[in-house]
Scaffold this motif. Structure first.
Motif, mmCIF file in Angstrom:
data_model
loop_
_atom_site.group_PDB
_atom_site.id
_atom_site.type_symbol
_atom_site.label_atom_id
_atom_site.label_comp_id
_atom_site.label_asym_id
_atom_site.label_seq_id
_atom_site.Cartn_x
_atom_site.Cartn_y
_atom_site.Cartn_z
ATOM 1 N N GLY A 118 -20.514 27.020 16.419
ATOM 2 C CA GLY A 118 -21.360 27.977 15.716
ATOM 3 C C GLY A 118 -20.679 28.740 14.603
ATOM 4 N N ARG A 119 -19.458 28.387 14.267
ATOM 5 C CA ARG A 119 -18.704 29.058 13.200
ATOM 6 C C ARG A 119 -18.235 28.054 12.166
ATOM 7 N NH1 ARG A 119 -14.254 31.721 16.861
ATOM 8 N NH2 ARG A 119 -13.208 30.143 15.719
ATOM 9 N N PRO A 120 -19.015 27.512 11.270
ATOM 10 C CA PRO A 120 -20.405 27.846 10.968
ATOM 11 C C PRO A 120 -21.368 27.043 11.836
ATOM 12 C CG PRO A 120 -19.677 26.244 9.397
ATOM 13 C CD PRO A 120 -18.488 26.554 10.288
ATOM 14 N N SER A 121 -22.602 27.462 11.808
ATOM 15 C CA SER A 121 -23.643 26.758 12.553
ATOM 16 C C SER A 121 -24.245 25.672 11.673
ATOM 17 C CB SER A 121 -24.741 27.740 12.967
ATOM 18 O OG SER A 121 -25.436 28.210 11.825
ATOM 19 N N ALA A 122 -24.963 24.748 12.297
ATOM 20 C CA ALA A 122 -25.661 23.701 11.548
ATOM 21 C C ALA A 122 -26.661 24.335 10.585
ATOM 22 C CB ALA A 122 -26.362 22.744 12.519
ATOM 23 N N ALA A 123 -27.322 25.409 11.011
ATOM 24 C CA ALA A 123 -28.292 26.094 10.148
ATOM 25 C C ALA A 123 -27.619 26.662 8.899
ATOM 26 C CB ALA A 123 -28.995 27.204 10.923
ATOM 27 N N ARG A 150 -32.054 17.487 10.579
ATOM 28 C CA ARG A 150 -31.065 18.082 11.467
ATOM 29 C C ARG A 150 -29.682 17.554 11.160
ATOM 30 N NH1 ARG A 150 -29.875 14.586 15.818
ATOM 31 N NH2 ARG A 150 -31.095 12.696 15.709
ATOM 32 N N VAL A 151 -28.700 18.273 11.647
ATOM 33 C CA VAL A 151 -27.307 17.837 11.558
ATOM 34 C C VAL A 151 -27.093 16.882 12.721
ATOM 35 C CG1 VAL A 151 -24.898 18.568 11.715
ATOM 36 C CG2 VAL A 151 -26.536 19.928 10.404
ATOM 37 N N SER A 176 -19.858 17.853 8.186
ATOM 38 C CA SER A 176 -21.129 17.635 8.883
ATOM 39 C C SER A 176 -21.805 16.406 8.305
ATOM 40 C CB SER A 176 -22.079 18.823 8.677
ATOM 41 O OG SER A 176 -21.499 20.012 9.104
ATOM 42 N N VAL A 177 -22.669 15.797 9.115
ATOM 43 C CA VAL A 177 -23.521 14.702 8.660
ATOM 44 C C VAL A 177 -24.958 15.099 8.991
ATOM 45 C CG1 VAL A 177 -24.061 12.245 8.833
ATOM 46 C CG2 VAL A 177 -21.691 13.017 9.102
ATOM 47 N N LEU A 178 -25.834 15.002 8.002
ATOM 48 C CA LEU A 178 -27.246 15.356 8.177
ATOM 49 C C LEU A 178 -28.096 14.119 7.979
ATOM 50 C CD1 LEU A 178 -25.663 17.745 6.448
ATOM 51 C CD2 LEU A 178 -27.874 18.811 6.669
ATOM 52 N N ASP A 179 -29.240 14.081 8.653
ATOM 53 C CA ASP A 179 -30.178 12.985 8.418
ATOM 54 C C ASP A 179 -31.129 13.406 7.295
ATOM 55 O OD1 ASP A 179 -31.726 14.849 9.774
ATOM 56 O OD2 ASP A 179 -32.784 13.358 10.969
ATOM 57 N N SER A 219 -15.430 5.254 9.706
ATOM 58 C CA SER A 219 -16.396 4.404 9.034
ATOM 59 C C SER A 219 -17.603 5.270 8.658
ATOM 60 C CB SER A 219 -16.822 3.251 9.947
ATOM 61 O OG SER A 219 -17.316 3.751 11.158
ATOM 62 N N PRO A 220 -18.304 4.897 7.588
ATOM 63 C CA PRO A 220 -19.439 5.718 7.153
ATOM 64 C C PRO A 220 -20.453 5.907 8.271
ATOM 65 C CG PRO A 220 -18.985 3.945 5.588
ATOM 66 C CD PRO A 220 -18.124 3.719 6.791
ATOM 67 N N PRO A 221 -21.004 7.118 8.385
ATOM 68 C CA PRO A 221 -21.956 7.385 9.458
ATOM 69 C C PRO A 221 -23.262 6.639 9.224
ATOM 70 C CG PRO A 221 -21.816 9.257 7.974
ATOM 71 C CD PRO A 221 -20.770 8.265 7.552
ATOM 72 N N SER A 222 -23.883 6.251 10.296
ATOM 73 C CA SER A 222 -25.202 5.606 10.182
ATOM 74 C C SER A 222 -26.132 6.291 11.167
ATOM 75 C CB SER A 222 -25.091 4.110 10.500
ATOM 76 O OG SER A 222 -24.592 3.938 11.808
ATOM 77 N N LEU A 223 -27.371 6.306 10.813
ATOM 78 C CA LEU A 223 -28.366 6.959 11.681
ATOM 79 C C LEU A 223 -29.223 5.945 12.362
ATOM 80 C CD1 LEU A 223 -29.399 9.889 9.357
ATOM 81 C CD2 LEU A 223 -27.852 9.931 11.272
#
Length: 166
Positions: A74-79, A98-99, A112-115, A162-166
């Protein structure tokens, strides 16, 4: 011609007051400059070796180690990361995604990674003076600034994985 002489005298007084003494070229002609006296020092065999004082262990403002990257708690939070990206125009103000990974922290840096509808969006940020600063964001965040300045944990997450995938 009086002004340069006045400035030269002022410079000599300032240097003398600073403990540096008057440079030889500023001494009046014909004056002598005292030579330093030579003092004896102990012979090397009588010196006791000593270790330099221990350096304090560096700590970061957030309390996270440089490696590995760990959950930020939470330091920092996803928001906060989402708000930062919205303010920078990288996410629409209507974004409701979302993250998916992170935020992960190392030192004062975060990753972070976000969709998004266009695929995963990575973000690297840093906390400076209690303010979250965006370093870079995109599909490839292994920029020169990240490679040169980020803690090892962030470099590993952002550059070596490796690159993130969703």
């Amino acid at each position: 011609m009086r002004r340069p002489t006045h400035l030269l005298l002022l410079a000599a007084v300032a240097l003398g007051a600073a403990g540096c003494g008057v440079p030889p070229e500023l001494n009046p002609p014909g004056s002598t400059v005292p030579t330093p006296s030579v003092t004896s020092s102990p012979t090397p065999s009588t010196l006791v070796p000593s270790l330099p004082p221990a350096l304090p262990t560096p700590t970061t403002a957030t309390g996270f180690p440089d490696s590995p990257a760990v959950a930020c708690g939470g330091r920092p939070s996803a928001a906060q990361v989402i708000t930062l990206l919205k303010r920078r125009g990288l996410l629409a103000s209507s974004y409701r995604g979302r993250v998916t990974v992170g935020p992960l922290c190392a030192g004062t840096w975060q990753w972070s990674v976000l969709d998004t509808s266009n695929g995963p969006l990575q973000a690297v940020s840093e906390i400076t003076d209690n303010t979250l600063r965006l370093v870079t964001a995109g599909t490839d965040v292994c920029s020169v600034e990240v490679r040169a300045g980020a803690p090892a944990g962030i470099r590993a997450a952002a550059c070596d994985a490796s690159p993130p995938s969703l």
